[in-house]
Design a protein around this motif. Sequence first.
Motif, PDB file in Angstrom:
ATOM      1  N   LYS A 239      -3.998  -1.813  -7.556  1.00  0.00           N
ATOM      2  CA  LYS A 239      -3.406  -2.286  -6.301  1.00  0.00           C
ATOM      3  C   LYS A 239      -4.453  -2.904  -5.400  1.00  0.00           C
ATOM      4  O   LYS A 239      -5.635  -2.577  -5.494  1.00  0.00           O
TER       5      LYS A 239
ATOM      6  N   ASN B 257      -2.706   2.015  -0.106  1.00  0.00           N
ATOM      7  CA  ASN B 257      -1.371   2.604   0.012  1.00  0.00           C
ATOM      8  C   ASN B 257      -0.241   1.695  -0.464  1.00  0.00           C
ATOM      9  O   ASN B 257       0.914   1.959  -0.209  1.00  0.00           O
ATOM     10  N   ASP B 258      -0.607   0.634  -1.205  1.00  0.00           N
ATOM     11  CA  ASP B 258       0.426  -0.185  -1.848  1.00  0.00           C
ATOM     12  C   ASP B 258       1.118   0.624  -2.942  1.00  0.00           C
ATOM     13  O   ASP B 258       0.518   1.518  -3.528  1.00  0.00           O
ATOM     14  N   GLU B 259       2.360   0.262  -3.189  1.00  0.00           N
ATOM     15  CA  GLU B 259       3.040   0.803  -4.366  1.00  0.00           C
ATOM     16  C   GLU B 259       2.708  -0.108  -5.538  1.00  0.00           C
ATOM     17  O   GLU B 259       2.664  -1.324  -5.382  1.00  0.00           O
ATOM     18  N   SER B 260       2.463   0.461  -6.701  1.00  0.00           N
ATOM     19  CA  SER B 260       2.236  -0.393  -7.863  1.00  0.00           C
ATOM     20  C   SER B 260       2.523   0.387  -9.117  1.00  0.00           C
ATOM     21  O   SER B 260       2.318   1.596  -9.163  1.00  0.00           O
ATOM     22  N   LYS B 261       3.042  -0.295 -10.140  1.00  0.00           N
ATOM     23  CA  LYS B 261       3.301   0.423 -11.375  1.00  0.00           C
ATOM     24  C   LYS B 261       2.594  -0.198 -12.566  1.00  0.00           C
ATOM     25  O   LYS B 261       2.721   0.268 -13.686  1.00  0.00           O
TER      26      LYS B 261
END
Length: 594
Positions: free
Chosen positions: A166, A170-174
């Motif tokens: 990321k 605090n980003d969302e990432s998958k």
Amino acid sequence: MEIRNIAIIAHVDHGKTTLTDALMRQTGMMGEGVSMDSDSIEKERGITIYAKNGALYYKDTKINIVDTPGHADFGSEVERVLRSIDSVLLVVDAQEGPMPQTRFVLKKSLELGLKPILVLNKIDKPAADPARAEERVLELFLELGASDEQSNFPVVYAIAREGIAKKRLNDESKDLTPLLDTILEWVPKASGSVDAPFVFQPFNLGYDNFLGRLAIGRVYDGVAHPNMSVSIKTPDGQIRNGKITRIFNFKGLERIESETAEAGDIVMLAGLPDIFIGETVITDSTREPLPAIAVDEPTITLNFLVNNSPFAGREGKFVTSRQLHERLENELEVNVGLKIDFTSPDIFTLRGRGELHIAVLLENMRREGYEMQISQPQVIVREEGGVKLEPFEEVVVDVPGEFQGTVIERLGRRGFQMTDMRPEGDNTVRITLEGPTRGLLGYKNQFVVDTKGEGIMSSRVIGFKPFAGDIRKRQVGSMTSMATGKALGFALWNLQDRGVLYITPATEVYEGQVIGNTSKGEEMAANPTKGKNLTNVRSSGNDEAIVLVPAWKLTIERGMEVMSDDEYLEITPESVRLRKKHLTETERSKAKRT
Ligand SMILES: Nc1nc2c(ncn2[C@@H]2O[C@H](COP(=O)(O)OP(=O)(O)OP(=O)(O)O)[C@@H](O)[C@H]2O)c(=O)[nH]1
Ligand SMILES: [Mg+2]
């Protein structure tokens, strides 16, 4: 199609290969369970030994990736790759921060004008501190004289093991998409014109039983086709002719035969049997060669000889001097950091980049069925302008506070001076020291004992400096067998109070074999075959049971570390034995007198 060329660089174990594998998997280039660490010793040890390249496709762009080894012994593998790529992913463990090899690989990259992308990896570790690690990396950039542009590096946070990256913590990432996008954004397009005459320079060599030597490198300009005639220029301008017979491109880890090799790409060429790293392959023979690719010089040396122990030839398929010579000649084809002197027909002198560098070669050979013996590794000492020089290393240790005194004192006696000390999280200190490589030989095991296995140590050669004079190492004394036969549990039980044993009951030993070391450091003759045979006793219950301390089994590296200069390490497919050069007491005392 656009091409981007990158290398992944870092200190050992910071996650380069895990990240490369994850990138390959996400883009469908590699299946589960496949890894860039494809060599059997790499798999076993979980470290990368050879730089390897692969390629992936993302958003209509081909990204060539070179995964490099992080262990300092294999630094020359990294160095020669860097010239052929356009940017690096500098991977740094978010808990450990920059370590010695981070500094080395970053320095080399900055000197070449590369603009790194920082990947702070392992942010999932409980003690990870990405902010601190990032600050330390920036400090390192400035200290190494990075330009403004270079110090303005993009940062990507990653959990390589889960295939996640990321741009903000605090980003969302998958997945690794944020990293792939950062690569497309920051890494310059591979330059070069397909209309210009062909120019290629290899940074790596391969070998194939059918195709012979293979050259892996970058096409700077032009296009190559199979059966194309070329000239090869050495860095100092000498020229010879050759012909490219076959061409391979990369997809994932696989090589795929191709009709062309185009400007900007990293490819593999067959047909040039005497090609060497750093030479320039061209079609316009008037063109100047590309600058040479420098490879660091060897720092340690040892003798390599035919196994002549009483047990020679029991396990190996290849045991003669001629067979060893041939195998070593082949090794020189691809092992660039290695030098071998074949002047003497029976004793070859090997020079390498460190104990692990040579140990890996020996390990490979024993697996192929070779037997051999080596002498104690020594550092290479040389003279320059009347001054005696020897290799020096920087050592960084992370240890719990209670062990810092012992480590500083122990290394102090081995010629090391502290250059820095700072707290590193709870109750851990990071100590940086500098001293002669000579003082470090044989220290690794001591370090594990001194820090109860809780310390982490890494080191790297920083260059040749004036000879540091005498250093005081604890001399290990050997316990030498005076008999040939099978070792008995009872005899070993009697001996184990005197030191550390390398063998277990029922091991076959010969006269002159070193079966252990003595705790007081004295030389001692012992008979491990003598005494009552306790097999019955053991099977009949515990009344007269003997308790044996587990043996300290010799491996190639352990052997190299504990051996003295009157000993050889015998290496066969099944065994690693230490022995006296002179097998009998009489011969040994005679040798001492002359
Ligand atoms: N916790 C955690 N562990 C990781 C992560 N990435 C890699 N590791 C672990 O770190 C160890 C070293 O990983 P590698 O990918 O082999 O490291 P490397 O940098 O290629 O090591 P060398 O090539 O030997 O220098 C392995 O046990 C990985 O499973 C991560 O994001 N989090
Ligand atoms: Mg690796």
